[in-house]
Motif scaffolding. Structure first.
Motif, mmCIF file in Angstrom:
data_model
loop_
_atom_site.group_PDB
_atom_site.id
_atom_site.type_symbol
_atom_site.label_atom_id
_atom_site.label_comp_id
_atom_site.label_asym_id
_atom_site.label_seq_id
_atom_site.Cartn_x
_atom_site.Cartn_y
_atom_site.Cartn_z
ATOM 1 N N ASN A 20 0.632 -1.107 0.093
ATOM 2 C CA ASN A 20 0.698 0.290 -0.067
ATOM 3 C C ASN A 20 0.858 1.265 0.070
ATOM 4 N N LEU A 21 2.458 1.262 -0.217
ATOM 5 C CA LEU A 21 2.672 1.865 -1.370
ATOM 6 C C LEU A 21 2.612 3.410 -2.146
ATOM 7 N N GLN A 22 3.102 4.770 -2.382
ATOM 8 C CA GLN A 22 2.857 5.173 -3.799
ATOM 9 C C GLN A 22 3.998 5.304 -4.097
ATOM 10 N N ALA A 23 3.749 5.957 -5.098
ATOM 11 C CA ALA A 23 5.348 5.914 -6.794
ATOM 12 C C ALA A 23 6.187 6.471 -5.980
ATOM 13 N N LYS A 24 5.393 7.795 -5.446
ATOM 14 C CA LYS A 24 6.969 8.548 -4.725
ATOM 15 C C LYS A 24 7.492 8.249 -3.050
ATOM 16 N N ASP A 25 7.118 6.481 -2.831
ATOM 17 C CA ASP A 25 7.427 6.260 -1.853
ATOM 18 C C ASP A 25 8.307 5.114 -2.331
ATOM 19 N N MET A 26 8.857 5.104 -3.937
ATOM 20 C CA MET A 26 10.044 4.270 -3.628
ATOM 21 C C MET A 26 11.849 4.443 -4.053
ATOM 22 N N GLY A 27 11.623 5.691 -3.198
ATOM 23 C CA GLY A 27 13.103 6.042 -2.732
ATOM 24 C C GLY A 27 13.258 5.531 -1.404
ATOM 25 N N ARG A 28 12.400 5.307 -0.516
ATOM 26 C CA ARG A 28 11.818 4.453 0.501
ATOM 27 C C ARG A 28 12.165 3.087 0.617
ATOM 28 N N LEU A 29 11.900 2.665 -0.778
ATOM 29 C CA LEU A 29 11.559 1.356 -0.952
ATOM 30 C C LEU A 29 12.640 0.877 -0.913
ATOM 31 N N GLY A 30 13.913 1.656 -2.306
ATOM 32 C CA GLY A 30 14.577 1.569 -2.262
ATOM 33 C C GLY A 30 16.081 1.194 -1.272
ATOM 34 N N ASP A 31 16.176 1.840 -0.595
ATOM 35 C CA ASP A 31 16.681 2.278 0.818
ATOM 36 C C ASP A 31 16.333 1.126 1.605
ATOM 37 N N THR A 65 18.366 -3.842 3.537
ATOM 38 C CA THR A 65 18.512 -5.408 3.689
ATOM 39 C C THR A 65 18.944 -6.412 2.531
ATOM 40 N N PHE A 66 19.101 -6.349 2.284
ATOM 41 C CA PHE A 66 20.060 -7.566 0.773
ATOM 42 C C PHE A 66 21.644 -6.883 1.361
ATOM 43 N N THR A 67 21.944 -5.816 1.170
ATOM 44 C CA THR A 67 23.334 -5.725 1.713
ATOM 45 C C THR A 67 23.762 -6.481 3.184
ATOM 46 N N GLU A 120 16.987 4.061 8.763
ATOM 47 C CA GLU A 120 17.868 5.046 8.968
ATOM 48 C C GLU A 120 18.373 5.100 7.530
ATOM 49 N N THR A 121 18.401 4.285 6.513
ATOM 50 C CA THR A 121 18.875 3.718 5.638
ATOM 51 C C THR A 121 18.665 4.643 4.632
ATOM 52 N N ARG A 122 18.066 5.796 4.598
ATOM 53 C CA ARG A 122 17.819 7.345 3.183
ATOM 54 C C ARG A 122 19.154 7.275 2.747
ATOM 55 N N GLY A 123 18.941 7.119 1.933
ATOM 56 C CA GLY A 123 20.219 7.980 0.614
ATOM 57 C C GLY A 123 21.093 6.586 0.075
ATOM 58 N N GLU A 124 20.720 4.851 0.544
ATOM 59 C CA GLU A 124 21.696 4.396 1.091
ATOM 60 C C GLU A 124 21.736 3.092 -0.811
ATOM 61 N N GLU A 138 18.603 -9.235 17.656
ATOM 62 C CA GLU A 138 19.042 -8.627 16.349
ATOM 63 C C GLU A 138 18.282 -8.009 15.550
ATOM 64 N N LEU A 139 16.734 -8.905 15.428
ATOM 65 C CA LEU A 139 15.262 -8.354 14.753
ATOM 66 C C LEU A 139 15.332 -6.481 14.672
ATOM 67 N N GLN A 140 15.472 -6.482 16.306
ATOM 68 C CA GLN A 140 15.178 -5.021 16.783
ATOM 69 C C GLN A 140 15.931 -3.842 15.997
ATOM 70 N N LYS A 141 17.169 -4.445 15.677
ATOM 71 C CA LYS A 141 18.650 -4.094 15.777
ATOM 72 C C LYS A 141 18.365 -3.666 14.505
ATOM 73 N N PHE A 142 17.978 -4.641 13.647
ATOM 74 C CA PHE A 142 18.395 -4.560 12.111
ATOM 75 C C PHE A 142 16.643 -3.202 11.310
ATOM 76 N N ILE A 143 15.364 -3.475 12.314
ATOM 77 C CA ILE A 143 14.322 -2.761 11.897
ATOM 78 C C ILE A 143 14.809 -1.447 11.812
ATOM 79 N N GLY A 144 15.689 -1.086 13.553
ATOM 80 C CA GLY A 144 16.219 0.081 13.577
ATOM 81 C C GLY A 144 17.108 0.415 12.027
ATOM 82 N N THR A 145 18.527 -0.683 11.880
ATOM 83 C CA THR A 145 19.573 0.086 10.433
ATOM 84 C C THR A 145 18.144 0.436 9.337
ATOM 85 N N LEU A 146 17.591 -0.548 9.433
ATOM 86 C CA LEU A 146 16.646 -0.128 8.336
ATOM 87 C C LEU A 146 15.737 1.589 7.580
#
Length: 207
Positions: A33-44, A49-51, A193-197, A183-191
């Motif tokens: 349920n995200l919009q096209a303008k959320d693509m940057g956030r999704l990409g980050d 995640t995969f890195t 903060e991934t703006r611009g990644e 570890e799961l909560q830590k990973f969510i917190g990291t994600l």
């Protein structure tokens, strides 16, 4: 036009063709349920995640395709779902296998069949809050960890199997452990903060 900058970054960061990337990303945007303008956030979030996990863009796309609509319908955000997908990937539960496991876990927690309802009641755990909305998954998983950690191995495995079902129990075991050790909560917190990644990773991949 709104989605294209983030889409290009994601394609280059994930070493993936633009058509395939667009297909994967649009499926996830729609499912969550995200919009096209959320693509940057999704990409980050996807690049973040995969890195940091044993997954790639294609695997995450498959996982999210199965679980996205269900996760969005019970109020779980994309960072939480991606982090859970990454942690499952680390344990070798990848692609559609991870997606079907997560979907089953969310479905059975939000509307528990008899065996799951009985197990949750025995543990004194409710997946819903006072207003009938589903609680955040890390909170539920942590509570499952705390309430089962004193049990014997076989008893704990049986309890989690009642909750998740035959096919998804291995996924639930991984997630309960990862939430229990933080570890799961830590990973969510990291994600979160991934703006611009995605852009930064795309630049590295293009160099």
């Amino acid at each position: 036009l709104d989605a294209m900058p983030g889409m290009l970054d994601l394609a280059k960061a994930g070493d993936s063709g633009l058509a395939e990337t667009a297909d994967i990303a649009s499926n996830i945007l729609t499912g969550m349920n995200l919009q096209a303008k959320d693509m940057g956030r999704l990409g980050d979030v996807l690049v973040g995640t995969f890195t940091r996990s044993n997954t790639n863009l294609q695997m995450l796309g498959e996982t999210m395709k199965y679980v996205g609509p269900v996760a969005a319908s019970v109020g779980q955000d994309v960072e939480t779902v991606a982090a859970m997908a990454g942690k499952l990937g680390d344990a070798g539960i990848q692609g559609s296998m991870g997606g079907t496991a997560l979907r089953a876990i969310l479905n059975r927690l939000s509307a528990p069949p008899a065996a799951a309802a009985k197990a949750l009641k025995k543990l004194g755990i409710s997946a819903k809050d006072a207003t009938g909305n589903m609680r955040a998954m890390p909170d539920i998983l942590t509570e499952l960890y705390e309430k089962t950690k004193q049990m014997g191995d076989a008893d704990r495995a049986g309890m989690l199997k009642h909750i998740a079902g035959e096919e998804a129990v291995s996924g639930l075991q991984v997630l309960v452990k990862q939430a229990g050790n933080g570890e799961l909560q830590k990973f969510i917190g990291t994600l979160r903060e991934t703006r611009g990644e995605a852009a930064a990773t795309a630049k590295t991949m293009g160099d």
